[in-house]
Write a protein that holds these residues in place. Sequence first.
Motif, PDB file in Angstrom:
ATOM      1  N   ARG A  78       0.861  -1.187   0.000  1.00 48.98           N
ATOM      2  CA  ARG A  78       0.000   0.000   0.000  1.00 48.98           C
ATOM      3  C   ARG A  78       0.891   1.228   0.000  1.00 48.98           C
ATOM      4  O   ARG A  78       1.792   1.368   0.835  1.00 48.98           O
ATOM      5  N   VAL A  79       0.639   2.117  -0.947  1.00 48.52           N
ATOM      6  CA  VAL A  79       1.445   3.322  -1.106  1.00 48.52           C
ATOM      7  C   VAL A  79       0.559   4.549  -0.952  1.00 48.52           C
ATOM      8  O   VAL A  79      -0.525   4.625  -1.549  1.00 48.52           O
ATOM      9  N   ALA A  80       1.007   5.496  -0.150  1.00 50.75           N
ATOM     10  CA  ALA A  80       0.379   6.818  -0.090  1.00 50.75           C
ATOM     11  C   ALA A  80       1.286   7.785  -0.822  1.00 50.75           C
ATOM     12  O   ALA A  80       2.457   7.957  -0.454  1.00 50.75           O
ATOM     13  N   GLU A  81       0.755   8.393  -1.863  1.00 52.50           N
ATOM     14  CA  GLU A  81       1.510   9.364  -2.651  1.00 52.50           C
ATOM     15  C   GLU A  81       0.998  10.755  -2.313  1.00 52.50           C
ATOM     16  O   GLU A  81      -0.154  11.096  -2.611  1.00 52.50           O
ATOM     17  N   LEU A  82       1.843  11.560  -1.704  1.00 48.94           N
ATOM     18  CA  LEU A  82       1.456  12.913  -1.308  1.00 48.94           C
ATOM     19  C   LEU A  82       2.001  13.885  -2.349  1.00 48.94           C
ATOM     20  O   LEU A  82       3.180  14.247  -2.341  1.00 48.94           O
ATOM     21  N   GLY A  83       1.126  14.281  -3.264  1.00 49.04           N
ATOM     22  CA  GLY A  83       1.518  15.114  -4.389  1.00 49.04           C
ATOM     23  C   GLY A  83       1.740  14.265  -5.623  1.00 49.04           C
ATOM     24  O   GLY A  83       2.673  13.461  -5.662  1.00 49.04           O
ATOM     25  N   VAL A 100      -2.502   2.156  -4.559  1.00 49.80           N
ATOM     26  CA  VAL A 100      -2.074   3.537  -4.381  1.00 49.80           C
ATOM     27  C   VAL A 100      -3.217   4.437  -3.933  1.00 49.80           C
ATOM     28  O   VAL A 100      -4.289   4.439  -4.543  1.00 49.80           O
ATOM     29  N   THR A 101      -2.963   5.201  -2.865  1.00 46.22           N
ATOM     30  CA  THR A 101      -3.817   6.338  -2.511  1.00 46.22           C
ATOM     31  C   THR A 101      -3.022   7.594  -2.835  1.00 46.22           C
ATOM     32  O   THR A 101      -1.985   7.854  -2.228  1.00 46.22           O
ATOM     33  N   ASP A 144      -5.981   1.247   7.957  1.00 45.43           N
ATOM     34  CA  ASP A 144      -5.041   0.272   7.394  1.00 45.43           C
ATOM     35  C   ASP A 144      -3.689   0.937   7.147  1.00 45.43           C
ATOM     36  O   ASP A 144      -3.617   1.995   6.495  1.00 45.43           O
ATOM     37  N   PRO A 145      -2.601   0.333   7.630  1.00 46.40           N
ATOM     38  CA  PRO A 145      -1.283   0.965   7.489  1.00 46.40           C
ATOM     39  C   PRO A 145      -0.762   0.922   6.050  1.00 46.40           C
ATOM     40  O   PRO A 145      -1.177   0.091   5.242  1.00 46.40           O
ATOM     41  N   TRP A 167       0.990  11.544   8.630  1.00 49.81           N
ATOM     42  CA  TRP A 167       1.198  10.294   7.907  1.00 49.81           C
ATOM     43  C   TRP A 167       2.167   9.314   8.570  1.00 49.81           C
ATOM     44  O   TRP A 167       2.083   8.107   8.301  1.00 49.81           O
ATOM     45  N   TRP A 168       3.078   9.779   9.393  1.00 48.04           N
ATOM     46  CA  TRP A 168       4.014   8.858  10.044  1.00 48.04           C
ATOM     47  C   TRP A 168       3.280   7.811  10.882  1.00 48.04           C
ATOM     48  O   TRP A 168       3.630   6.621  10.815  1.00 48.04           O
ATOM     49  N   PRO A 169       2.262   8.169  11.654  1.00 42.99           N
ATOM     50  CA  PRO A 169       1.537   7.135  12.405  1.00 42.99           C
ATOM     51  C   PRO A 169       0.845   6.112  11.501  1.00 42.99           C
ATOM     52  O   PRO A 169       0.560   4.995  11.944  1.00 42.99           O
ATOM     53  N   ALA A 170       0.568   6.469  10.253  1.00 39.54           N
ATOM     54  CA  ALA A 170      -0.115   5.561   9.336  1.00 39.54           C
ATOM     55  C   ALA A 170       0.843   4.604   8.628  1.00 39.54           C
ATOM     56  O   ALA A 170       0.400   3.716   7.893  1.00 39.54           O
ATOM     57  N   LEU A 171       2.140   4.781   8.848  1.00 42.13           N
ATOM     58  CA  LEU A 171       3.134   3.922   8.202  1.00 42.13           C
ATOM     59  C   LEU A 171       3.322   2.646   9.020  1.00 42.13           C
ATOM     60  O   LEU A 171       3.459   2.686  10.242  1.00 42.13           O
TER      61      LEU A 171
END
Length: 225
Positions: A78-83, A100-101, A144-145, A167-171
């Motif tokens: 699971r990847v969070a892309e910020l920007g 990807v989110t 979900d992390p 976002w660090w707590p979500a990692l």
Amino acid sequence: MRDPHVRAELLLSLSDRMARVADWDVAQAEPGFRAPVEHFEDLVWLFSSNWLNHRFTRLDLDEAAYLYRILTALDRPRVAELGRFRGGSTVFYAASGARVTSIDGNPKQDVWGPELEQVLDRLGLREQVELVVGDTRLHEPGEDPFDLVFFDASVSGDGIRAEIENWWPALAVGGHAIFRDGRAQLPHLLPVQHEVARFARATPEADRRPDAAVPGCLVHVIKTS
């Protein structure tokens, strides 16, 4: 530069100059050098990697190869892309096997978003990607992390600090925080560099990979607990 022939001549001149001054010994000391060669991305050091390579993504070639190694070593990460800007990196993450989110607050996303969705549909990647138009500092990550969070939205110290807090707590433990511009290449991005460095020093569970092992302007931090 709008004339394709003028542009081609200029790029050829720059390319020839870079090839003439290229140094094999220097290349073998770069993070992208791999021996023995096992995959295409192990050969990234043969190529030029700079801003002139960009088209739909702001990733340099060696940065993309580095991220590809991380992503393909994980099972459906699971990847969070910020920007996301034009969405080239969004396609890259999904094509590398990630779910990807992607969050971006640029007003132009009203135009770029439908174009990106069409490309994702054609590539069979649409179901892997959630496109969000919103503030990366405030968007709720959910329960979900994430296995990787890519920070590429904020260009200020306050902005990147707020993103880290969100976002660090979500990692996930063992997950990867990748900060674009963690090593600033432009003066206006120095506050981002300073804030990322402060965060890595002050956070016991943040293991910063040695910069010599990480390409381009990226900073790579692994969450250890």
